[in-house]
Enzyme design. Structure first.
Site, PDB file in Angstrom:
ATOM      1  N   ARG A  89       5.388   0.552  -4.841  1.00 13.00           N
ATOM      2  CA  ARG A  89       5.768   1.932  -4.572  1.00 13.00           C
ATOM      3  C   ARG A  89       7.039   2.309  -5.336  1.00 13.00           C
ATOM      4  NH1 ARG A  89       3.203   2.073   0.811  1.00 13.00           N
ATOM      5  NH2 ARG A  89       3.405   4.030   1.900  1.00 13.00           N
TER       6      ARG A  89
ATOM      7  N   ARG B 118       7.956  11.351   4.878  1.00 12.78           N
ATOM      8  CA  ARG B 118       7.163  10.391   4.105  1.00 12.78           C
ATOM      9  C   ARG B 118       6.585  11.041   2.845  1.00 12.78           C
ATOM     10  NH1 ARG B 118       2.884   8.521   8.095  1.00 12.78           N
ATOM     11  NH2 ARG B 118       2.221   7.012   6.552  1.00 12.78           N
TER      12      ARG B 118
ATOM     13  N   ARG C  81      -4.031  12.489  13.010  1.00 14.41           N
ATOM     14  CA  ARG C  81      -4.613  11.142  12.969  1.00 14.41           C
ATOM     15  C   ARG C  81      -4.288  10.379  14.253  1.00 14.41           C
ATOM     16  NH1 ARG C  81      -3.456   7.540   7.745  1.00 14.41           N
ATOM     17  NH2 ARG C  81      -1.280   7.650   8.400  1.00 14.41           N
TER      18      ARG C  81
ATOM     19  N   LYS D  99      -6.099   6.732   1.250  1.00 13.47           N
ATOM     20  CA  LYS D  99      -6.081   5.496   0.444  1.00 13.47           C
ATOM     21  C   LYS D  99      -6.744   4.343   1.196  1.00 13.47           C
ATOM     22  CE  LYS D  99      -1.713   4.821  -0.205  1.00 13.47           C
ATOM     23  NZ  LYS D  99      -1.075   5.929   0.490  1.00 13.47           N
TER      24      LYS D  99
ATOM     25  N   ARG E  35       0.410   7.057  15.485  1.00 13.09           N
ATOM     26  CA  ARG E  35       1.393   6.192  14.835  1.00 13.09           C
ATOM     27  C   ARG E  35       2.748   6.878  14.898  1.00 13.09           C
ATOM     28  NH1 ARG E  35      -0.863   4.469   8.993  1.00 13.09           N
ATOM     29  NH2 ARG E  35       1.279   5.003   8.469  1.00 13.09           N
TER      30      ARG E  35
END
Ligand code: AMP
Length: 222
Positions: A88, A171, A127, A13, A160
């Site tokens: 959300r 998540r 990531r 996104k 992260r």
């Protein structure tokens, strides 16, 4: 033009919103980035949000809504915004609709970008993010020139806290549970568009722009 990108963590996104922002020339608002900035700057909002974020849970509606609407209704977003990560929940969606309507605006399109869970988990756990400029890398698909260092600013790359395998799974589960009512709401409103989030970054952007074509043609005709 007010656009919403809906999609699970890891679907790209942020990358796509940045590309849409360039092409459409409207700002990109990521509530995740904004919250992380509050956490790193140690603000009161950051302190309240940090525990939820570390666990992979959603930050309470009232905290996020106030922060997001403050930005969306501010002068830089007056001509529209690409929303990434907000709303959300149904409560956030309702607050957004009411706030936009009060300013003579409405959501032009909700673009639902999706990919299979195994693809998303691979993207999330591999990531790495630059601690300096926030650039994003991947252990398999976007390696930095010097291992562990950002190509742009040389800062150390970090994982992260919420990109570890366990938190990433939470998540994804939270996302699936929370977005079903949101998708139903935007489908009913006739603004939902499904877009395949697999494959080449440029191809995905083209799919998003194709989904938006009726609206971009409309606004350039006015
Ligand atoms: P993201 O970078 O969009 O994946 O967001 C990272 C984290 O920030 C999420 O896992 C949530 O803890 C929090 N967050 C971001 N946007 C929202 C939102 N609209 N509502 C609640 N929590 C959010």
């Amino acid at each position: 033009m007010d656009l919403l990108l809906i999609g699970p963590p890891g679907v790209g996104k942020g990358t796509q919103a940045a590309r849409l922002r360039q092409t459409l020339d409207i700002p990109h608002l990521s509530t995740g980035d904004l919250l992380r900035r509050h956490v790193s700057e140690g603000t009161r909002l950051g302190a309240a949000a940090a525990t939820h974020m570390r666990r992979g849970d959603l930050v309470p509606d009232e905290l996020v809504t106030e922060m997001a609407l403050g930005q969306i209704l501010g002068p830089p977003c007056a001509a529209g915004v690409v929303l990434d990560g907000f709303p959300r929940t149904p409560a956030q969606a309702e607050a957004l609709d009411v706030a936009l309507a009060a300013h003579g605006r409405r959501l032009t399109a909700a673009l639902h970008l999706n990919a299979p869970d195994r693809t998303l988990l691979r993207r999330l756990t591999g990531r790495r993010t630059c601690g300096g400029c926030g650039d994003s890398y991947h252990l398999d698909t976007r390696k930095p020139r010097t291992p562990g260092r950002c190509d742009s600013c040389g800062h150390r790359l970090v994982q992260r806290a919420d990109d570890t395998a366990e938190t990433a799974r939470t998540r994804l589960a939270v996302h699936t549970r929370q977005t079903q009512p949101l998708l139903a709401r935007y489908r009913l409103a006739g603004v939902l568009q499904e877009v395949d989030g697999c494959g080449d970054v440029g191809d995905i952007t083209q799919r998003l722009l194709a989904a938006l074509a009726p609206h971009t043609m409309q606004s350039s005709a006015c």
